[in-house]
Design a protein around this motif. Sequence first.
Motif, PDB file in Angstrom:
ATOM      1  N   UNK A 266       2.258  -7.300   1.677  1.00 38.11           N
ATOM      2  CA  UNK A 266       2.134  -5.855   1.918  1.00 38.11           C
ATOM      3  C   UNK A 266       3.161  -5.055   1.120  1.00 38.11           C
ATOM      4  N   UNK A 267       4.292  -5.667   0.810  1.00 40.82           N
ATOM      5  CA  UNK A 267       5.242  -5.002  -0.090  1.00 40.82           C
ATOM      6  C   UNK A 267       4.594  -4.806  -1.456  1.00 40.82           C
ATOM      7  N   UNK A 268       3.882  -5.820  -1.926  1.00 43.58           N
ATOM      8  CA  UNK A 268       3.188  -5.690  -3.212  1.00 43.58           C
ATOM      9  C   UNK A 268       2.100  -4.622  -3.111  1.00 43.58           C
ATOM     10  N   UNK A 269       1.389  -4.619  -1.990  1.00 41.14           N
ATOM     11  CA  UNK A 269       0.325  -3.624  -1.799  1.00 41.14           C
ATOM     12  C   UNK A 269       0.913  -2.211  -1.818  1.00 41.14           C
ATOM     13  N   UNK A 270       2.043  -2.029  -1.131  1.00 38.62           N
ATOM     14  CA  UNK A 270       2.683  -0.706  -1.128  1.00 38.62           C
ATOM     15  C   UNK A 270       3.134  -0.305  -2.531  1.00 38.62           C
ATOM     16  N   UNK A 271       3.667  -1.278  -3.283  1.00 35.77           N
ATOM     17  CA  UNK A 271       4.140  -0.956  -4.637  1.00 35.77           C
ATOM     18  C   UNK A 271       2.964  -0.574  -5.530  1.00 35.77           C
ATOM     19  N   UNK A 272       1.861  -1.305  -5.390  1.00 34.29           N
ATOM     20  CA  UNK A 272       0.653  -0.966  -6.160  1.00 34.29           C
ATOM     21  C   UNK A 272       0.165   0.438  -5.774  1.00 34.29           C
ATOM     22  N   UNK A 273       0.104   0.725  -4.473  1.00 34.02           N
ATOM     23  CA  UNK A 273      -0.343   2.056  -4.020  1.00 34.02           C
ATOM     24  C   UNK A 273       0.575   3.150  -4.554  1.00 34.02           C
TER      25      UNK A 273
END
Length: 281
Positions: A266-273
């Motif tokens: 989810x950290x990666x997802x947040x960074x992508x967003x």
Amino acid sequence: MTARLIDGKAVAADLRRAIAARVATLGYRPGLRVVRVGEDPASGVYVRNKDKAAQEAGFDSATLHLPEATTEAELLAVVARLNADPAVDGILVQLPLPRHIRAEAVISAVAPEKDVDGFHPLNAGRLASGEPGLVPCTPKGVMHLLRAAGCSLPGARALVVGRSTIVGRPMAQLLLAADCTVTIAHSRTRDLAAECRRAEILVAAVGRPEMVRGDWVAEGATVIDVGINRLESGRLVGDVEFEAACRRAEAITPVPGGVGPMTIACLLENTLDAAIARRGA
Ligand code: NDP
């Protein structure tokens, strides 16, 4: 009855693959900077894992490791530089910080649009107001797990045990946003066992080994165990008495291998967003 296991490793691997595929379609590499101050040993492991996962997904990721003696002003200057750096989409300051630095001051200094931990008061306020914003990684990961497990959320009676700003509170907000009927329990809750027995969805985020007894779990409940506790024997256990809970729950997350792997995904997802919001898709 034996509960179905909710496999966080598999769900996290799927999410990471999907993120990597999305990153490959962008004309740039989303930038993540993890700032670590001092030598907290657990932080070292977390930070390395975050960096590795980000690089595997195609991000431009780096860790800035500052000495223990770094002053609050020096750390704030590093955060200001990252805020102003157009190649940086996400900033994560690893907690805990040394005692002489006020964590709230540093968290509030991160630009809200780069706050991939979702801890900035503006993002917490957005979540509480039902507005879009960056959401803390662990509770966001729990929502992914509930959906992957096929859990029906609207109208469900959900209990969150724990009210920290990192897990419990944002967890309750996300369940509310998903139309659950939410109760938050904490150390002053009068009859925790009775609250647990009413819950169709039980999320434990306390930090006390196996505190939620198996016979507190309602028949057919979905149990999400956020707790990570290391016993003297070295064994890792959650906040829920796992084996006994398995005899009553319909679905349950193991520890390890449940919520833990979701946090980094989810950290990666947040960074992508955050990158897409700043730079476009
Ligand atoms: P905190 O210590 O910040 O919060 C714990 C919460 O539990 C508090 O709200 C506290 O209540 C409540 N609590 C304590 N004792 C009791 C009790 N006897 N009955 C009911 N409630 C109680 O912890 P965190 O929220 O940061 O973390 C919780 C757990 O989740 C830890 O095991 C941590 O390691 C784990 N964790 C796991 C992550 C992951 O990636 N899987 C990420 C983050 C955390 P009060 O507010 O009244 O003091």
